[in-house]
Design a protein around this motif. Structure first.
Motif, PDB file in Angstrom:
ATOM      1  N   LEU A  46       0.829  -1.211   0.000  1.00  0.00           N
ATOM      2  CA  LEU A  46       0.000   0.000   0.000  1.00  0.00           C
ATOM      3  C   LEU A  46       0.862   1.259   0.000  1.00  0.00           C
ATOM      4  O   LEU A  46       0.554   2.229  -0.698  1.00  0.00           O
ATOM      5  N   ILE A  47       1.939   1.231   0.767  1.00  0.00           N
ATOM      6  CA  ILE A  47       2.845   2.384   0.815  1.00  0.00           C
ATOM      7  C   ILE A  47       3.468   2.613  -0.561  1.00  0.00           C
ATOM      8  O   ILE A  47       3.537   3.756  -1.043  1.00  0.00           O
ATOM      9  N   GLU A  48       3.924   1.523  -1.204  1.00  0.00           N
ATOM     10  CA  GLU A  48       4.512   1.658  -2.536  1.00  0.00           C
ATOM     11  C   GLU A  48       3.488   2.190  -3.536  1.00  0.00           C
ATOM     12  O   GLU A  48       3.814   3.022  -4.384  1.00  0.00           O
ATOM     13  N   PHE A  49       2.246   1.719  -3.435  1.00  0.00           N
ATOM     14  CA  PHE A  49       1.199   2.218  -4.319  1.00  0.00           C
ATOM     15  C   PHE A  49       0.969   3.707  -4.063  1.00  0.00           C
ATOM     16  O   PHE A  49       0.832   4.492  -5.013  1.00  0.00           O
ATOM     17  N   GLY A  50       0.935   4.091  -2.801  1.00  0.00           N
ATOM     18  CA  GLY A  50       0.751   5.500  -2.469  1.00  0.00           C
ATOM     19  C   GLY A  50       1.873   6.363  -3.023  1.00  0.00           C
ATOM     20  O   GLY A  50       1.626   7.460  -3.544  1.00  0.00           O
ATOM     21  N   GLN A  51       3.104   5.860  -2.938  1.00  0.00           N
ATOM     22  CA  GLN A  51       4.234   6.615  -3.472  1.00  0.00           C
ATOM     23  C   GLN A  51       4.122   6.760  -4.985  1.00  0.00           C
ATOM     24  O   GLN A  51       4.390   7.835  -5.537  1.00  0.00           O
ATOM     25  N   PHE A  53       1.351   6.762  -6.653  1.00  0.00           N
ATOM     26  CA  PHE A  53       0.246   7.684  -6.879  1.00  0.00           C
ATOM     27  C   PHE A  53       0.703   9.127  -6.701  1.00  0.00           C
ATOM     28  O   PHE A  53       0.327  10.016  -7.484  1.00  0.00           O
ATOM     29  N   ILE A  54       1.540   9.377  -5.696  1.00  0.00           N
ATOM     30  CA  ILE A  54       2.076  10.727  -5.468  1.00  0.00           C
ATOM     31  C   ILE A  54       2.951  11.144  -6.643  1.00  0.00           C
ATOM     32  O   ILE A  54       2.865  12.287  -7.122  1.00  0.00           O
ATOM     33  N   GLU A  55       3.804  10.225  -7.120  1.00  0.00           N
ATOM     34  CA  GLU A  55       4.650  10.542  -8.276  1.00  0.00           C
ATOM     35  C   GLU A  55       3.803  10.853  -9.508  1.00  0.00           C
ATOM     36  O   GLU A  55       4.118  11.776 -10.270  1.00  0.00           O
ATOM     37  N   PHE A  56       2.724  10.099  -9.697  1.00  0.00           N
ATOM     38  CA  PHE A  56       1.824  10.368 -10.812  1.00  0.00           C
ATOM     39  C   PHE A  56       1.203  11.755 -10.662  1.00  0.00           C
ATOM     40  O   PHE A  56       1.117  12.517 -11.623  1.00  0.00           O
ATOM     41  N   GLY A  57       0.781  12.073  -9.452  1.00  0.00           N
ATOM     42  CA  GLY A  57       0.195  13.394  -9.202  1.00  0.00           C
ATOM     43  C   GLY A  57       1.177  14.513  -9.484  1.00  0.00           C
ATOM     44  O   GLY A  57       0.815  15.537 -10.062  1.00  0.00           O
TER      45      GLY A  57
END
Length: 71
Positions: A46-51, A53-57
């Protein structure tokens, strides 16, 4: 004095006198540990997915800024 119901106490009982009850408790403890490890791995995913997602943003924001500059 250690509690016989602590994880270490259960394992000691299972090693000292491997009764069916102690073996079942030790097996349950092992299952709980494996489940905990699975939860940790899931949390890391989940943390990796969140990271990601942040990079995509951030990329999306940079694209928007360049669009504004050239628009």
């Amino acid at each position: 004095m250690r509690s016989p119901y602590s994880p270490l106490g259960i394992l000691r009982q299972a090693l000292a006198k491997p009764s069916l009850s102690c073996l079942i408790k030790a097996n349950l403890l092992s299952s709980y540990i494996e489940f905990g490890q699975s939860l940790i791995e899931f949390g890391q995913s989940l943390i990796e997915f969140g990271q990601s997602f942040i990079e995509f943003g951030q990329s999306f924001i940079e694209f928007g800024q360049s669009f504004i500059e050239f628009g």
